[in-house]
Design a protein around this motif. Structure first.
Motif, PDB file in Angstrom:
ATOM      1  N   LEU A  74       0.827  -1.200   0.000  1.00 48.02           N
ATOM      2  CA  LEU A  74       0.000   0.000   0.000  1.00 48.02           C
ATOM      3  C   LEU A  74       0.863   1.252   0.000  1.00 48.02           C
ATOM      4  N   ARG A  75       1.921   1.267   0.785  1.00 47.92           N
ATOM      5  CA  ARG A  75       2.817   2.438   0.783  1.00 47.92           C
ATOM      6  C   ARG A  75       3.401   2.674  -0.604  1.00 47.92           C
ATOM      7  N   ASN A  76       3.810   1.599  -1.257  1.00 49.39           N
ATOM      8  CA  ASN A  76       4.383   1.740  -2.597  1.00 49.39           C
ATOM      9  C   ASN A  76       3.356   2.236  -3.611  1.00 49.39           C
ATOM     10  N   VAL A  77       2.144   1.701  -3.535  1.00 48.40           N
ATOM     11  CA  VAL A  77       1.091   2.120  -4.459  1.00 48.40           C
ATOM     12  C   VAL A  77       0.762   3.597  -4.267  1.00 48.40           C
ATOM     13  N   LEU A  78       0.693   4.031  -3.022  1.00 43.41           N
ATOM     14  CA  LEU A  78       0.383   5.431  -2.758  1.00 43.41           C
ATOM     15  C   LEU A  78       1.493   6.362  -3.252  1.00 43.41           C
ATOM     16  N   SER A  79       2.733   5.913  -3.190  1.00 46.50           N
ATOM     17  CA  SER A  79       3.849   6.780  -3.596  1.00 46.50           C
ATOM     18  C   SER A  79       4.098   6.770  -5.103  1.00 46.50           C
ATOM     19  N   THR A  80       3.840   5.627  -5.768  1.00 44.79           N
ATOM     20  CA  THR A  80       4.134   5.532  -7.206  1.00 44.79           C
ATOM     21  C   THR A  80       2.881   5.565  -8.080  1.00 44.79           C
ATOM     22  N   GLU A  81       1.732   5.257  -7.477  1.00 48.92           N
ATOM     23  CA  GLU A  81       0.439   5.233  -8.167  1.00 48.92           C
ATOM     24  C   GLU A  81       0.400   4.215  -9.305  1.00 48.92           C
ATOM     25  N   GLU A  82       1.072   3.085  -9.108  1.00 52.57           N
ATOM     26  CA  GLU A  82       1.031   2.010 -10.101  1.00 52.57           C
ATOM     27  C   GLU A  82       1.406   0.689  -9.444  1.00 52.57           C
ATOM     28  N   PHE A  83       1.006  -0.416 -10.102  1.00 48.07           N
ATOM     29  CA  PHE A  83       1.301  -1.746  -9.592  1.00 48.07           C
ATOM     30  C   PHE A  83       0.977  -2.755 -10.674  1.00 48.07           C
ATOM     31  N   VAL A  84       1.372  -4.019 -10.438  1.00 45.66           N
ATOM     32  CA  VAL A  84       1.051  -5.112 -11.348  1.00 45.66           C
ATOM     33  C   VAL A  84       0.343  -6.210 -10.561  1.00 45.66           C
ATOM     34  N   VAL A  85      -0.763  -6.700 -11.109  1.00 46.45           N
ATOM     35  CA  VAL A  85      -1.435  -7.869 -10.542  1.00 46.45           C
ATOM     36  C   VAL A  85      -1.050  -9.075 -11.380  1.00 46.45           C
ATOM     37  N   ASN A  86      -0.394 -10.034 -10.747  1.00 49.35           N
ATOM     38  CA  ASN A  86       0.008 -11.292 -11.369  1.00 49.35           C
ATOM     39  C   ASN A  86      -0.911 -12.378 -10.822  1.00 49.35           C
ATOM     40  N   VAL A  87      -1.712 -12.988 -11.692  1.00 46.24           N
ATOM     41  CA  VAL A  87      -2.673 -13.985 -11.223  1.00 46.24           C
ATOM     42  C   VAL A  87      -1.937 -15.288 -10.923  1.00 46.24           C
ATOM     43  N   VAL A  88      -2.371 -15.962  -9.850  1.00 47.04           N
ATOM     44  CA  VAL A  88      -1.651 -17.138  -9.355  1.00 47.04           C
ATOM     45  C   VAL A  88      -2.262 -18.422  -9.904  1.00 47.04           C
ATOM     46  N   SER A  89      -1.411 -19.241 -10.500  1.00 47.00           N
ATOM     47  CA  SER A  89      -1.805 -20.568 -10.982  1.00 47.00           C
ATOM     48  C   SER A  89      -1.174 -21.633 -10.083  1.00 47.00           C
ATOM     49  N   TRP A  90      -1.586 -22.884 -10.307  1.00 48.30           N
ATOM     50  CA  TRP A  90      -1.061 -24.001  -9.528  1.00 48.30           C
ATOM     51  C   TRP A  90       0.462 -24.083  -9.608  1.00 48.30           C
ATOM     52  N   ASP A  91       1.021 -23.749 -10.765  1.00 44.19           N
ATOM     53  CA  ASP A  91       2.459 -23.889 -10.964  1.00 44.19           C
ATOM     54  C   ASP A  91       3.290 -23.020 -10.025  1.00 44.19           C
ATOM     55  N   ILE A  92       2.732 -21.913  -9.551  1.00 42.32           N
ATOM     56  CA  ILE A  92       3.508 -21.015  -8.684  1.00 42.32           C
ATOM     57  C   ILE A  92       2.887 -20.878  -7.295  1.00 42.32           C
ATOM     58  N   ALA A  93       2.051 -21.845  -6.917  1.00 40.65           N
ATOM     59  CA  ALA A  93       1.381 -21.766  -5.616  1.00 40.65           C
ATOM     60  C   ALA A  93       2.380 -21.707  -4.461  1.00 40.65           C
ATOM     61  N   SER A  94       3.383 -22.563  -4.473  1.00 39.81           N
ATOM     62  CA  SER A  94       4.325 -22.593  -3.353  1.00 39.81           C
ATOM     63  C   SER A  94       5.162 -21.320  -3.289  1.00 39.81           C
ATOM     64  N   GLN A  95       5.549 -20.784  -4.440  1.00 37.32           N
ATOM     65  CA  GLN A  95       6.317 -19.538  -4.446  1.00 37.32           C
ATOM     66  C   GLN A  95       5.462 -18.370  -3.954  1.00 37.32           C
ATOM     67  N   MET A  96       4.186 -18.365  -4.362  1.00 37.18           N
ATOM     68  CA  MET A  96       3.277 -17.343  -3.858  1.00 37.18           C
ATOM     69  C   MET A  96       3.206 -17.388  -2.344  1.00 37.18           C
ATOM     70  N   ASN A  97       3.131 -18.583  -1.792  1.00 35.02           N
ATOM     71  CA  ASN A  97       3.031 -18.734  -0.347  1.00 35.02           C
ATOM     72  C   ASN A  97       4.269 -18.173   0.356  1.00 35.02           C
ATOM     73  N   VAL A  98       5.428 -18.327  -0.244  1.00 33.00           N
ATOM     74  CA  VAL A  98       6.661 -17.771   0.338  1.00 33.00           C
ATOM     75  C   VAL A  98       6.555 -16.249   0.459  1.00 33.00           C
ATOM     76  N   THR A  99       5.952 -15.606  -0.540  1.00 35.40           N
ATOM     77  CA  THR A  99       5.865 -14.141  -0.519  1.00 35.40           C
ATOM     78  C   THR A  99       4.906 -13.618   0.543  1.00 35.40           C
ATOM     79  N   SER A 100       4.109 -14.508   1.144  1.00 32.18           N
ATOM     80  CA  SER A 100       3.175 -14.071   2.182  1.00 32.18           C
ATOM     81  C   SER A 100       3.856 -13.879   3.530  1.00 32.18           C
ATOM     82  N   ALA A 101       5.117 -14.283   3.653  1.00 39.67           N
ATOM     83  CA  ALA A 101       5.849 -14.133   4.917  1.00 39.67           C
ATOM     84  C   ALA A 101       6.041 -12.651   5.246  1.00 39.67           C
ATOM     85  N   GLU A 102       5.950 -12.328   6.518  1.00 37.75           N
ATOM     86  CA  GLU A 102       6.185 -10.953   6.955  1.00 37.75           C
ATOM     87  C   GLU A 102       7.689 -10.762   7.131  1.00 37.75           C
TER      88      GLU A 102
END
Length: 206
Positions: A74-102
């Motif tokens: 959210l901080r980045n979106v507010l400062s740059t006013e842009e972002f990319v949404v990458n839709v998640v498929s089965w092939d990258i499920a585990s990598q997506m889960n890694v990015t959820s770490a704080e």
């Protein structure tokens, strides 16, 4: 049937109720950069389409008890006013889960997860090369519902460029078998979109 007034329960109880009831939810793996170009990548299952003219979507960064403030995304979106949404498929499920770490702000979740950043056509934030569908977005609006723990903001973005993997689309229709998207249920549970059925919309009778 039980009835529950949310005023009488903790936000964590209501969260569990909502994420178990509002299912399945698609997952937006959102990539952003800050003003210095530091990359960030995080998944959001409070995510959906808004309309197609102009093509618009939304996702909702929440306020967590552990951070008690705005998420890096959210901080980045507010400062740059842009972002990319990458839709998640089965092939990258585990990598997506890694990015959820704080993790600390300076940690690059692309490197952490092993996902590959690729330059976007219009925005500064990179796309996820492994994602079968990527949408470059310009910020339209942010609606803050609550800044307390358990609250969230609605980030509304206009899609200014679509990227679709070769062979996935025919006459702008996405092949669900080739897409193999996943969805979020409650807690650690996810689903694969393999068990499907069709129903034609009823036609009005004169």
């Amino acid at each position: 049937m039980g009835s529950f007034d949310p005023e009488n329960y903790s936000h964590s109880d209501i969260y569990k109720l909502m994420v178990g009831a509002i299912v399945p939810r698609p997952i937006a793996l959102v990539s952003t950069v800050d003003e210095n170009g530091i990359r960030n990548l995080a998944p959001f299952s409070y995510f959906t389409a808004v309309c197609s003219s102009p093509p618009t979507l939304l996702f909702c960064p929440a306020v967590r008890a552990s951070t008690q403030g705005r998420k890096d995304t959210l901080r980045n979106v507010l400062s740059t006013e842009e972002f990319v949404v990458n839709v998640v498929s089965w092939d990258i499920a585990s990598q997506m889960n890694v990015t959820s770490a704080e993790v600390a702000f300076e940690v690059d979740e692309f490197e952490l997860s092993g996902l590959t950043p690729v330059a976007s056509a219009v925005v500064r934030a990179p796309r996820v090369a492994e994602s079968p569908i990527q949408m470059e977005c310009k910020l339209r609006n942010v609606v803050t519902i609550s800044e307390q723990v358990g609250g969230a903001s609605i980030v509304i973005g206009e899609i200014i460029r679509f990227h679709v993997r070769e062979g996935l689309m025919n006459e702008f229709k996405i092949d669900p078998d080739k897409f193999n998207a996943i969805g979020r249920m409650g807690g650690p549970t996810y689903i694969r979109t393999l068990d499907r059925f069709e129903m034609e919309r009823p036609k009005l009778r004169n």
